[in-house]
Design a protein around this motif. Structure first.
Motif, PDB file in Angstrom:
ATOM      1  N   VAL A 258      40.254  43.561  40.768  1.00 16.68           N
ATOM      2  CA  VAL A 258      39.850  42.313  41.414  1.00 16.68           C
ATOM      3  C   VAL A 258      38.650  41.706  40.691  1.00 16.68           C
ATOM      4  O   VAL A 258      38.599  40.492  40.442  1.00 16.68           O
ATOM      5  N   VAL A 259      37.676  42.544  40.351  1.00 13.05           N
ATOM      6  CA  VAL A 259      36.481  42.059  39.655  1.00 13.05           C
ATOM      7  C   VAL A 259      36.853  41.464  38.299  1.00 13.05           C
ATOM      8  O   VAL A 259      36.377  40.385  37.920  1.00 13.05           O
ATOM      9  N   THR A 260      37.716  42.144  37.569  1.00 15.04           N
ATOM     10  CA  THR A 260      38.114  41.661  36.245  1.00 15.04           C
ATOM     11  C   THR A 260      38.881  40.352  36.348  1.00 15.04           C
ATOM     12  O   THR A 260      38.632  39.400  35.591  1.00 15.04           O
ATOM     13  N   PHE A 261      39.822  40.284  37.264  1.00  9.88           N
ATOM     14  CA  PHE A 261      40.609  39.060  37.435  1.00  9.88           C
ATOM     15  C   PHE A 261      39.712  37.885  37.812  1.00  9.88           C
ATOM     16  O   PHE A 261      39.837  36.781  37.269  1.00  9.88           O
ATOM     17  N   THR A 262      38.787  38.122  38.729  1.00  3.93           N
ATOM     18  CA  THR A 262      37.879  37.052  39.148  1.00  3.93           C
ATOM     19  C   THR A 262      36.984  36.613  37.993  1.00  3.93           C
ATOM     20  O   THR A 262      36.761  35.407  37.797  1.00  3.93           O
ATOM     21  N   PHE A 263      36.476  37.560  37.235  1.00  2.00           N
ATOM     22  CA  PHE A 263      35.610  37.238  36.100  1.00  2.00           C
ATOM     23  C   PHE A 263      36.329  36.313  35.124  1.00  2.00           C
ATOM     24  O   PHE A 263      35.747  35.326  34.639  1.00  2.00           O
TER      25      PHE A 263
ATOM     26  N   ALA B 185      34.262  41.038  49.262  1.00  2.00           N
ATOM     27  CA  ALA B 185      35.528  40.970  49.987  1.00  2.00           C
ATOM     28  C   ALA B 185      36.442  42.129  49.610  1.00  2.00           C
ATOM     29  O   ALA B 185      37.112  42.720  50.473  1.00  2.00           O
ATOM     30  N   ALA B 186      36.478  42.483  48.330  1.00  2.00           N
ATOM     31  CA  ALA B 186      37.327  43.596  47.893  1.00  2.00           C
ATOM     32  C   ALA B 186      36.882  44.903  48.529  1.00  2.00           C
ATOM     33  O   ALA B 186      37.711  45.706  48.977  1.00  2.00           O
ATOM     34  N   VAL B 187      35.579  45.137  48.586  1.00  2.00           N
ATOM     35  CA  VAL B 187      35.073  46.365  49.204  1.00  2.00           C
ATOM     36  C   VAL B 187      35.413  46.396  50.692  1.00  2.00           C
ATOM     37  O   VAL B 187      35.810  47.439  51.235  1.00  2.00           O
ATOM     38  N   VAL B 188      35.281  45.247  51.359  1.00  2.00           N
ATOM     39  CA  VAL B 188      35.618  45.179  52.784  1.00  2.00           C
ATOM     40  C   VAL B 188      37.079  45.555  53.012  1.00  2.00           C
ATOM     41  O   VAL B 188      37.411  46.364  53.897  1.00  2.00           O
TER      42      VAL B 188
ATOM     43  N   ALA C 270      41.026  53.249  45.057  1.00  2.00           N
ATOM     44  CA  ALA C 270      40.160  52.185  45.574  1.00  2.00           C
ATOM     45  C   ALA C 270      39.304  51.587  44.462  1.00  2.00           C
ATOM     46  O   ALA C 270      39.160  50.361  44.352  1.00  2.00           O
ATOM     47  N   LEU C 271      38.739  52.453  43.618  1.00  6.25           N
ATOM     48  CA  LEU C 271      37.921  51.956  42.504  1.00  6.25           C
ATOM     49  C   LEU C 271      38.760  51.156  41.519  1.00  6.25           C
ATOM     50  O   LEU C 271      38.293  50.147  40.965  1.00  6.25           O
ATOM     51  N   LEU C 272      40.007  51.574  41.320  1.00  8.05           N
ATOM     52  CA  LEU C 272      40.890  50.834  40.415  1.00  8.05           C
ATOM     53  C   LEU C 272      41.197  49.444  40.975  1.00  8.05           C
ATOM     54  O   LEU C 272      41.216  48.450  40.232  1.00  8.05           O
ATOM     55  N   VAL C 273      41.445  49.363  42.275  1.00  7.12           N
ATOM     56  CA  VAL C 273      41.697  48.062  42.903  1.00  7.12           C
ATOM     57  C   VAL C 273      40.478  47.163  42.777  1.00  7.12           C
ATOM     58  O   VAL C 273      40.585  45.973  42.419  1.00  7.12           O
ATOM     59  N   ILE C 274      39.298  47.698  43.067  1.00  9.80           N
ATOM     60  CA  ILE C 274      38.078  46.895  42.978  1.00  9.80           C
ATOM     61  C   ILE C 274      37.847  46.420  41.548  1.00  9.80           C
ATOM     62  O   ILE C 274      37.489  45.269  41.305  1.00  9.80           O
ATOM     63  N   TRP C 275      38.059  47.321  40.580  1.00 12.91           N
ATOM     64  CA  TRP C 275      37.893  46.933  39.176  1.00 12.91           C
ATOM     65  C   TRP C 275      38.873  45.828  38.792  1.00 12.91           C
ATOM     66  O   TRP C 275      38.515  44.875  38.093  1.00 12.91           O
TER      67      TRP C 275
ATOM     68  N   THR D 175      35.493  37.893  55.710  1.00 15.03           N
ATOM     69  CA  THR D 175      35.656  37.385  54.349  1.00 15.03           C
ATOM     70  C   THR D 175      36.468  36.103  54.268  1.00 15.03           C
ATOM     71  O   THR D 175      36.294  35.337  53.316  1.00 15.03           O
ATOM     72  N   GLY D 176      37.359  35.881  55.211  1.00 16.35           N
ATOM     73  CA  GLY D 176      38.280  34.756  55.079  1.00 16.35           C
ATOM     74  C   GLY D 176      37.864  33.498  55.805  1.00 16.35           C
ATOM     75  O   GLY D 176      38.558  32.478  55.737  1.00 16.35           O
TER      76      GLY D 176
END
Length: 355
Positions: A39-44, A331-334, A32-37, A294-295
């Motif tokens: 998503v955060v990196t891609f968005t940044f 949204a990623a956390v949700v 889960a933390l890897l997915v959130i990371w 979120t959507g």
């Protein structure tokens, strides 16, 4: 005479099970933390490459280079992308989502301030969408090939084909512009009406708790159209999946066997067919929850609803990097939490998945 030695139960099996559960939980948390990371990196990276330069939106058109550079430095946009990314991760590790360019407030505070509005919109839409979708899917399966089944399938396909923002505009045109029986896209309350004292965050509930039925009625009227649009986007996919699952369950061998043994029809439907048919519906309900929280960006934008979705829409329009990154993280956390709960729900509903 040598006595018989009775082997005492050892704690090793229990310890092994505990270790296995801890390992599984650690793997899921790490994933889960890897997915959130990710998503955060891609968005940044994407918002800084694709989005327009926010400096052009924040300074006057005739501002000189010195003013623009000063604003860029103040916003922390003067360094390289790598340095900005490192600073952002450091702040994120401390729970700091940054400061919004538009509101000049911490992004976490902005999200918390707008979450009650999204919650008030999402909860009734979810209740209506899940109940309607599940009920219509079961009815369509039980009346398979009949008029009710065909009518439900037509309504479902039509609901799936209509974009939520377009449906919202059509409902506003009909019920607000043409008929004038429902309020327009002006947010949670009409202009000039003060919100009730905050107790739950829901204007309807807060007004009722305060004994102000007039304000509660006005707030409920504002909810009708956006809730209808959100519920339409939620019930349609649930209906299709519930119908397919129920049809497959009714054709299964265990339902035929239970019927042949003479079990009551109601018990066969509820204890055998329905329980197995609703397993795929759990995933669709999770999708509906994610869509509601979120959507629904464009839905909140169409109705002027001051929730998290509209906050994200304004952030996109203003190239508000911290606000947009905060919304994507939310949204990623949700999604991660929802699908973790889906795994637990599957395990509770189907013992075969526990292994």
């Amino acid at each position: 005479m040598v006595g018989t030695v009775t082997a005492r139960p050892t704690a090793e099996p229990a310890a092994a099970r505990l270790a296995a559960v801890a390992l599984l939980a650690g793997r899921k948390l790490g994933g889960a933390l890897l997915v959130i990371w990710g998503v955060v990196t891609f968005t940044f990276l994407v918002v800084r490459v694709v989005a327009p330069d926010p400096i052009g939106l924040l300074v006057p058109p005739g501002a000189g280079t010195e003013v623009r550079d000063a604003v860029r430095t103040e916003l922390g946009l003067d360094g390289s992308i790598v340095s900005q990314y490192g600073i952002y991760l450091g702040h994120l590790a401390r729970g700091d989502l940054g400061t919004s360019f538009g509101t000049n407030q911490p992004v976490s505070d902005d999200l918390l301030d707008r979450f009650p509005a999204t919650l008030e919109l999402a909860v009734p839409a979810l209740i209506i969408g899940v109940a309607l979708g599940t009920g219509l899917g079961i009815v369509a399966a039980l009346r398979r090939g009949r008029l009710a089944d065909h009518a439900i399938r037509v309504v479902t396909v039509a609901a799936l084909a209509m974009p939520p923002f377009w449906l919202g505009l059509m409902l506003l045109s009909l019920f607000f512009v043409s008929l004038g029986i429902l309020p327009g896209p002006i947010g949670r309350l009409p202009a000039g009406v003060d919100p009730p004292p905050t107790m739950t965050g829901s204007y309807v509930l807060d007004a009722l708790l305060a004994g102000d039925t007039q304000t509660a009625g006005l707030a409920a009227a504002q909810l009708v159209l956006p809730v209808a649009v959100l519920a339409c986007g939620i019930f349609a996919p649930i209906t299709r999946v519930a119908r397919s699952g129920m049809v497959e369950a009714l054709r299964s061998d265990y339902v035929r066997t239970a019927t042949a043994y003479g079990f009551p029809h109601r018990r066969v439907l509820t204890a055998h067919a329905l329980r197995n048919a609703l397993l795929p519906v759990i995933t669709m309900i999770a999708n509906g929850v994610a869509f509601a929280f979120t959507g629904a960006v464009l839905v909140e934008g169409v109705f002027g609803w001051p929730g998290i979705g509209q906050y994200a829409l304004v952030a996109v329009q203003q190239s508000d990097f911290p606000a947009l990154q905060g919304f994507v993280l939310y949204a990623a956390v949700v999604y991660v939490v929802l699908y973790a709960l889906v795994d637990l729900a599957y395990a509770a509903a189907d013992p075969r998945t526990r292994s």
